[in-house]
Design a protein around this motif. Sequence first.
Motif, short mmCIF file in Angstrom:
data_model
loop_
_atom_site.label_atom_id
_atom_site.label_comp_id
_atom_site.label_asym_id
_atom_site.label_seq_id
_atom_site.Cartn_x
_atom_site.Cartn_y
_atom_site.Cartn_z
N ILE A 1 -0.43 7.81 6.36
CA ILE A 1 0.48 7.89 5.21
C ILE A 1 1.34 9.14 5.30
O ILE A 1 2.53 9.13 4.96
N SER A 2 0.77 10.22 5.78
CA SER A 2 1.50 11.49 5.86
C SER A 2 2.63 11.45 6.89
O SER A 2 3.50 12.32 6.88
N LEU A 3 2.64 10.46 7.77
CA LEU A 3 3.69 10.35 8.78
C LEU A 3 4.92 9.61 8.25
O LEU A 3 5.97 9.62 8.89
N ASN A 4 4.76 8.97 7.11
CA ASN A 4 5.76 8.05 6.60
C ASN A 4 6.60 8.66 5.49
O ASN A 4 6.28 9.71 4.94
N GLN A 5 7.65 7.93 5.16
CA GLN A 5 8.54 8.29 4.05
C GLN A 5 8.64 7.12 3.08
O GLN A 5 8.30 5.98 3.41
N ASP A 6 9.08 7.41 1.87
CA ASP A 6 9.42 6.38 0.88
C ASP A 6 8.27 5.44 0.59
O ASP A 6 8.43 4.20 0.56
N ASP A 7 7.09 6.00 0.36
CA ASP A 7 5.92 5.21 -0.03
C ASP A 7 5.50 4.18 1.01
O ASP A 7 4.86 3.18 0.67
N GLN A 8 5.85 4.39 2.25
CA GLN A 8 5.40 3.51 3.31
C GLN A 8 4.13 4.09 3.95
O GLN A 8 3.83 5.27 3.78
N ALA A 9 3.41 3.24 4.66
CA ALA A 9 2.12 3.67 5.22
C ALA A 9 1.89 3.04 6.59
O ALA A 9 0.78 2.62 6.91
N TRP A 10 2.94 2.96 7.39
CA TRP A 10 2.82 2.38 8.72
C TRP A 10 1.88 3.22 9.59
O TRP A 10 1.76 4.43 9.40
N GLY A 11 1.28 2.57 10.59
CA GLY A 11 0.36 3.28 11.46
C GLY A 11 0.35 2.78 12.88
O GLY A 11 -0.71 2.70 13.50
N ASN A 12 1.53 2.41 13.44
CA ASN A 12 1.58 2.01 14.85
C ASN A 12 2.41 3.01 15.66
O ASN A 12 2.89 4.00 15.13
#
Length: 278
Positions: free
Chosen positions: A10-21
Amino acid sequence: MSEFHDLGEISLNQDDQAWGNLGYWRDETEYSAACRALALLLGDAAELDANSIVMDAGFGCGDQLLLWRDHYKVAQIFGINFSKSQTEFAKARLQKSDPGPGQNPAPSALQYGDATDPRAWAFEYPGGKPDRVVALDCAYHFPGRTDFWKLSARYLQSEGKVTVTDFMLAKDHQPSSLNHRLLLWMLTRSQIPAGNMVTEEKYIVQMQQAGFEHINILDISERVMPGFGKWWRGYRDGPGGQQMRWRSRLKYGVTARFLDWAWRKNVLRYCLISGTKP
């Protein structure tokens, strides 16, 4: 005990996104955009559409589930994920999300489990078994990936399709080399079973033995492996990276160095793979 696959992405993302690839890096300079690009690449290769009944093995924090639902308008989504924290997070996100005016959300059933365990696939399938199985940037973590192929073939409808993004050994990789010993060390640190790292030829044989045909492999290493490392080095030294927990900084720092090394030394290739059940 903390999970290796947790909510750190989550900390890598912006705008409430939670990508992890690892992302698909063309002109993208922002992590979430690159992750979405990789998910779209897989979704297009899987030929997802409004008739698709999807089994997502390894759905992370749920961004790709929203993409399958909203972009492709898939009919149903089933999901297995080997992280309790991510699974609960993804369930909450889908329950709260709005698919948009005039759109009905795809019914979804998500559960914590191991995609190589038959018990994890024991859903009720009211609309019929899946015709699409997808695994976005996670199959290399599966314990015994051949079991995943067998379960995919068992649960897919006839003429159904499995599509994954995954690592494999480079064609000229030497198992007796120093690079191979370094690879084994890095795999252990990254919680990747060494047995999952096979050549393209063996990869194809394993899928064929599970019952798949029309196997297609597209090497996308150039758009994945160096891109993540380049992005991470910039992010790490900026405000976002400085505010991360030390454990997350270590995890993603190791990942970036691993990818840079494996790309530079031509040890691993990152590919988009699909196969069809007869």
